[in-house]
Design a protein around this motif. Structure first.
Motif, PDB file in Angstrom:
ATOM      1  N   ASN A 107      37.126 -62.254  -0.398  1.00 54.30           N
ATOM      2  CA  ASN A 107      35.847 -62.015  -1.628  1.00 54.30           C
ATOM      3  C   ASN A 107      36.549 -62.887  -2.777  1.00 54.30           C
ATOM      4  O   ASN A 107      37.645 -62.424  -3.480  1.00 54.30           O
ATOM      5  N   GLY A 108      35.640 -63.528  -3.565  1.00 53.70           N
ATOM      6  CA  GLY A 108      35.787 -64.292  -4.775  1.00 53.70           C
ATOM      7  C   GLY A 108      36.726 -65.406  -4.611  1.00 53.70           C
ATOM      8  O   GLY A 108      36.643 -65.943  -5.434  1.00 53.70           O
ATOM      9  N   ALA A 109      37.035 -65.738  -3.414  1.00 49.48           N
ATOM     10  CA  ALA A 109      37.771 -67.210  -3.151  1.00 49.48           C
ATOM     11  C   ALA A 109      36.869 -68.296  -3.653  1.00 49.48           C
ATOM     12  O   ALA A 109      37.303 -69.441  -3.807  1.00 49.48           O
ATOM     13  N   GLY A 110      35.494 -67.919  -3.451  1.00 47.97           N
ATOM     14  CA  GLY A 110      34.326 -69.140  -3.633  1.00 47.97           C
ATOM     15  C   GLY A 110      33.930 -69.622  -2.231  1.00 47.97           C
ATOM     16  O   GLY A 110      33.272 -70.630  -2.230  1.00 47.97           O
ATOM     17  N   LYS A 111      33.854 -68.637  -1.291  1.00 47.15           N
ATOM     18  CA  LYS A 111      33.166 -69.151   0.155  1.00 47.15           C
ATOM     19  C   LYS A 111      31.635 -69.328  -0.347  1.00 47.15           C
ATOM     20  O   LYS A 111      31.352 -70.409   0.380  1.00 47.15           O
ATOM     21  N   THR A 112      30.883 -68.590  -0.916  1.00 50.71           N
ATOM     22  CA  THR A 112      29.415 -68.848  -1.086  1.00 50.71           C
ATOM     23  C   THR A 112      29.050 -70.073  -1.733  1.00 50.71           C
ATOM     24  O   THR A 112      28.227 -70.829  -1.627  1.00 50.71           O
ATOM     25  N   THR A 113      29.918 -70.189  -2.883  1.00 48.79           N
ATOM     26  CA  THR A 113      29.829 -71.372  -3.721  1.00 48.79           C
ATOM     27  C   THR A 113      29.930 -72.614  -2.951  1.00 48.79           C
ATOM     28  O   THR A 113      29.322 -73.770  -2.833  1.00 48.79           O
ATOM     29  N   THR A 114      31.115 -72.667  -2.109  1.00 55.38           N
ATOM     30  CA  THR A 114      31.571 -73.830  -1.132  1.00 55.38           C
ATOM     31  C   THR A 114      30.514 -73.996  -0.374  1.00 55.38           C
ATOM     32  O   THR A 114      30.152 -75.247   0.123  1.00 55.38           O
ATOM     33  N   PHE A 137      27.985 -57.163   3.729  1.00 54.21           N
ATOM     34  CA  PHE A 137      28.465 -55.899   2.975  1.00 54.21           C
ATOM     35  C   PHE A 137      28.377 -55.814   1.648  1.00 54.21           C
ATOM     36  O   PHE A 137      28.430 -54.727   1.143  1.00 54.21           O
ATOM     37  N   ARG A 138      27.912 -56.780   0.873  1.00 56.60           N
ATOM     38  CA  ARG A 138      27.706 -57.002  -0.344  1.00 56.60           C
ATOM     39  C   ARG A 138      26.377 -57.366  -0.725  1.00 56.60           C
ATOM     40  O   ARG A 138      26.145 -58.759  -0.495  1.00 56.60           O
ATOM     41  N   ALA A 139      25.640 -56.788  -1.334  1.00 54.08           N
ATOM     42  CA  ALA A 139      24.213 -57.214  -1.726  1.00 54.08           C
ATOM     43  C   ALA A 139      24.347 -58.477  -2.667  1.00 54.08           C
ATOM     44  O   ALA A 139      23.621 -59.591  -2.393  1.00 54.08           O
ATOM     45  N   THR A 251      39.713 -73.888  -3.767  1.00 55.08           N
ATOM     46  CA  THR A 251      38.797 -73.885  -4.891  1.00 55.08           C
ATOM     47  C   THR A 251      39.480 -73.708  -6.252  1.00 55.08           C
ATOM     48  O   THR A 251      40.605 -73.430  -6.197  1.00 55.08           O
ATOM     49  N   LYS A 252      38.648 -73.887  -7.277  1.00 57.77           N
ATOM     50  CA  LYS A 252      39.148 -73.629  -8.724  1.00 57.77           C
ATOM     51  C   LYS A 252      40.409 -74.435  -9.140  1.00 57.77           C
ATOM     52  O   LYS A 252      41.336 -73.817 -10.016  1.00 57.77           O
ATOM     53  N   LEU A 253      40.459 -75.651  -8.621  1.00 57.08           N
ATOM     54  CA  LEU A 253      41.344 -76.464  -9.137  1.00 57.08           C
ATOM     55  C   LEU A 253      41.096 -76.858 -10.378  1.00 57.08           C
ATOM     56  O   LEU A 253      41.757 -77.790 -11.003  1.00 57.08           O
ATOM     57  N   ASP A 254      39.960 -76.631 -11.118  1.00 58.31           N
ATOM     58  CA  ASP A 254      39.525 -77.252 -12.412  1.00 58.31           C
ATOM     59  C   ASP A 254      40.338 -76.394 -13.485  1.00 58.31           C
ATOM     60  O   ASP A 254      40.629 -76.559 -14.386  1.00 58.31           O
ATOM     61  N   GLY A 255      40.364 -75.125 -13.175  1.00 53.47           N
ATOM     62  CA  GLY A 255      40.569 -74.170 -14.267  1.00 53.47           C
ATOM     63  C   GLY A 255      42.229 -73.559 -13.943  1.00 53.47           C
ATOM     64  O   GLY A 255      42.463 -72.815 -15.034  1.00 53.47           O
ATOM     65  N   VAL A 276      38.294 -80.121  -2.107  1.00 50.66           N
ATOM     66  CA  VAL A 276      38.706 -79.253  -3.422  1.00 50.66           C
ATOM     67  C   VAL A 276      37.492 -79.047  -4.291  1.00 50.66           C
ATOM     68  O   VAL A 276      36.446 -79.835  -4.573  1.00 50.66           O
ATOM     69  N   GLY A 277      37.660 -77.734  -4.638  1.00 48.08           N
ATOM     70  CA  GLY A 277      36.423 -77.419  -5.509  1.00 48.08           C
ATOM     71  C   GLY A 277      36.980 -77.320  -7.056  1.00 48.08           C
ATOM     72  O   GLY A 277      38.157 -77.283  -7.385  1.00 48.08           O
ATOM     73  N   VAL A 278      36.076 -78.273  -7.961  1.00 47.08           N
ATOM     74  CA  VAL A 278      36.694 -78.247  -9.354  1.00 47.08           C
ATOM     75  C   VAL A 278      35.547 -77.624 -10.395  1.00 47.08           C
ATOM     76  O   VAL A 278      35.396 -78.443 -11.448  1.00 47.08           O
ATOM     77  N   GLY A 279      34.694 -76.874 -10.061  1.00 45.44           N
ATOM     78  CA  GLY A 279      33.928 -76.321 -10.975  1.00 45.44           C
ATOM     79  C   GLY A 279      32.910 -75.491 -10.301  1.00 45.44           C
ATOM     80  O   GLY A 279      32.764 -75.289  -8.936  1.00 45.44           O
ATOM     81  N   GLU A 280      31.867 -74.827 -10.935  1.00 48.99           N
ATOM     82  CA  GLU A 280      31.018 -73.985 -10.350  1.00 48.99           C
ATOM     83  C   GLU A 280      29.801 -74.486  -9.911  1.00 48.99           C
ATOM     84  O   GLU A 280      28.879 -73.887  -9.474  1.00 48.99           O
ATOM     85  N   ALA A 281      29.445 -75.703 -10.442  1.00 42.74           N
ATOM     86  CA  ALA A 281      28.235 -76.597 -10.062  1.00 42.74           C
ATOM     87  C   ALA A 281      28.223 -77.126  -8.890  1.00 42.74           C
ATOM     88  O   ALA A 281      29.299 -77.202  -8.001  1.00 42.74           O
TER      89      ALA A 281
HETATM   90  P1  GDP Z   1      33.197 -65.347  -2.600  1.00 47.32           P
HETATM   91  O1  GDP Z   1      33.109 -64.031  -2.691  1.00 47.32           O
HETATM   92  O2  GDP Z   1      34.137 -66.183  -1.817  1.00 47.32           O
HETATM   93  O3  GDP Z   1      31.785 -66.001  -1.586  1.00 47.32           O
HETATM   94  O4  GDP Z   1      33.103 -66.350  -3.642  1.00 47.32           O
HETATM   95  P2  GDP Z   1      31.722 -67.118  -4.713  1.00 47.32           P
HETATM   96  O5  GDP Z   1      31.394 -68.169  -4.062  1.00 47.32           O
HETATM   97  O6  GDP Z   1      31.016 -65.921  -5.126  1.00 47.32           O
HETATM   98  O7  GDP Z   1      32.753 -67.328  -6.189  1.00 47.32           O
HETATM   99  C1  GDP Z   1      33.329 -66.292  -6.763  1.00 47.32           C
HETATM  100  C2  GDP Z   1      33.371 -67.057  -8.294  1.00 47.32           C
HETATM  101  O8  GDP Z   1      34.274 -68.185  -8.310  1.00 47.32           O
HETATM  102  C3  GDP Z   1      31.928 -67.276  -8.768  1.00 47.32           C
HETATM  103  O9  GDP Z   1      32.086 -66.910 -10.152  1.00 47.32           O
HETATM  104  C4  GDP Z   1      32.030 -68.966  -8.803  1.00 47.32           C
HETATM  105  O10 GDP Z   1      31.051 -69.510  -9.636  1.00 47.32           O
HETATM  106  C5  GDP Z   1      33.472 -69.144  -8.988  1.00 47.32           C
HETATM  107  N1  GDP Z   1      33.840 -70.589  -8.411  1.00 47.32           N
HETATM  108  C6  GDP Z   1      33.971 -70.992  -7.053  1.00 47.32           C
HETATM  109  N2  GDP Z   1      34.366 -72.051  -6.795  1.00 47.32           N
HETATM  110  C7  GDP Z   1      34.834 -72.582  -7.815  1.00 47.32           C
HETATM  111  C8  GDP Z   1      35.538 -73.684  -8.732  1.00 47.32           C
HETATM  112  O11 GDP Z   1      35.671 -74.750  -7.706  1.00 47.32           O
HETATM  113  N3  GDP Z   1      35.885 -73.667  -9.871  1.00 47.32           N
HETATM  114  C9  GDP Z   1      35.578 -72.694 -10.737  1.00 47.32           C
HETATM  115  N4  GDP Z   1      35.961 -72.724 -11.884  1.00 47.32           N
HETATM  116  N5  GDP Z   1      34.876 -71.531 -10.189  1.00 47.32           N
HETATM  117  C10 GDP Z   1      34.355 -71.319  -8.863  1.00 47.32           C
END
Ligand code: GDP
Length: 299
Positions: A107-114, A137-139, A251-255, A276-281
């Motif tokens: 959780n929080g790794a960025g799956k949904t965003t990716t 499991f998570r709304a 993910t999150k190689l931007d920050g 690689v993920g470099v942001g939230e957009a």
């Molecule tokens: P999940 O729980 O694995 O599905 O994770 P989410 O997709 O909900 O992402 C968790 C948080 O990480 C969210 O606030 C996203 O916007 C953020 N996030 C995801 N990928 C990246 C990324 O490449 N860069 C940054 N800065 N934030 C990211």
């Protein structure tokens, strides 16, 4: 690339200036090599990569004068050598319809965003995409995926909170086949607290998917957050035990000041790195390029 470079600059800053501090007009001796190894371990490259870099330098330059620039070059060369064989875009081979991609990770790794970012890329490629909200499991996870579905114009298959993820996966397979989707992306829950449950759940999802298509899932991608540092290694280890991981996205190689862990993961597991993920957009997912990564990390 700018964001990747900007993000990595922080780690770069640390590695590059650290090397500068160690190797100012200095003979390459044991003490210098030890300091270099410590620096690389602190930068999350891992003990094994740090030792390899030190061995490279020891073999080639021991007892001689060496400049910081030469050390940076040797480090970048070793990193390139580790990363080049694993830098591989997601290829969607095999002509499967739907091509089923199972997404795993904590959780929080960025799956949904990716998933959202991948959906956009596939759509831009002219492919039709369906999403399945398998983290039941998570709304918030279900809602987030629905938002990404709207944003990218992709239908999202959901079930109620606490519903059976395998049942959902089966329904998603049926719908994707019925509607002729090219790609089905399945989100999953990343609950590491109970390894047996996680294993059972993923195994069950795979089992029901295979009732529809014996060759599926065609890719099982682990999503890793670069800012978790060495923890990422542990996550790959655990998920490899419960799923047949075919590749990774970091993910999150931007920050992050922790881009080094990507090298450690690549060296230890040799998994293909697809992007690689470099942001939230939505457009912040980049193909992974070993050469520019090595350059950005080392400076
Ligand atoms: P999940 O729980 O694995 O599905 O994770 P989410 O997709 O909900 O992402 C968790 C948080 O990480 C969210 O606030 C996203 O916007 C953020 N996030 C995801 N990928 C990246 C990324 O490449 N860069 C940054 N800065 N934030 C990211």
């Amino acid at each position: 690339l700018k964001r990747l470079t900007a993000g990595l600059k922080r780690s770069t800053g640390a590695i590059s200036s650290g090397i500068g501090d160690i190797f100012t007009k200095r003979r390459l001796d044991d003490a210098a090599l030890e300091e270099l190894e410590d620096l690389l371990i602190t930068a999350d490259l891992g003990v094994s990569v740090a030792a390899k870099v030190a061995d490279d330098l020891r073999r080639d330059r021991f007892g001689k004068d060496i400049s910081a620039a030469e050390v940076r070059a040797a480090l970048a060369a070793r990193i390139r050598q580790i990363l080049q064989p694993v830098a591989r875009p997601l290829s969607l081979e095999g002509g499967h319809k739907p091509h089923v991609i199972l997404m795993v990770g904590v959780n929080g790794a960025g799956k949904t965003t990716t998933i959202g970012k991948l959906a956009r890329q596939f759509r831009d490629n002219g492919q039709s995409v369906m999403l399945a909200a398998g983290d039941t499991f998570r709304a918030a996870a279900i809602e987030q995926l629905q938002i990404w579905g709207e944003r990218t114009g992709c239908p999202v298959v959901t079930t109620k909170l606490g519903g059976d993820p395998a049942g959902l996966a089966f329904e998603a397979m049926s719908r994707a086949e019925a509607e002729g989707a090219d790609i089905l992306l399945i989100d999953t829950a990343g609950r590491l607290q109970n390894r047996t449950e996680l294993m059972d759940e993923l195994a069950k999802i795979v089992r029901v998917i295979r009732k529809k298509d014996a060759s599926a899932p065609h890719d099982t991608l682990i999503v890793l957050d670069a800012s978790t540092g060495q923890n990422a290694l542990n996550q790959v280890q655990v998920f490899s035990e419960v799923a047949d991981i075919s590749g990774m996205i970091m993910t999150k190689l931007d920050g992050s000041a922790k881009g080094g862990v990507l090298v450690a993961v690549a060296e230890r597991f040799g998994l293909p790195i697809h992007a690689v993920g470099v942001g939230e957009a939505v457009d912040d997912l980049r193909p992974f390029d070993a050469d520019s990564f090595a350059r950005a990390l080392v400076g």
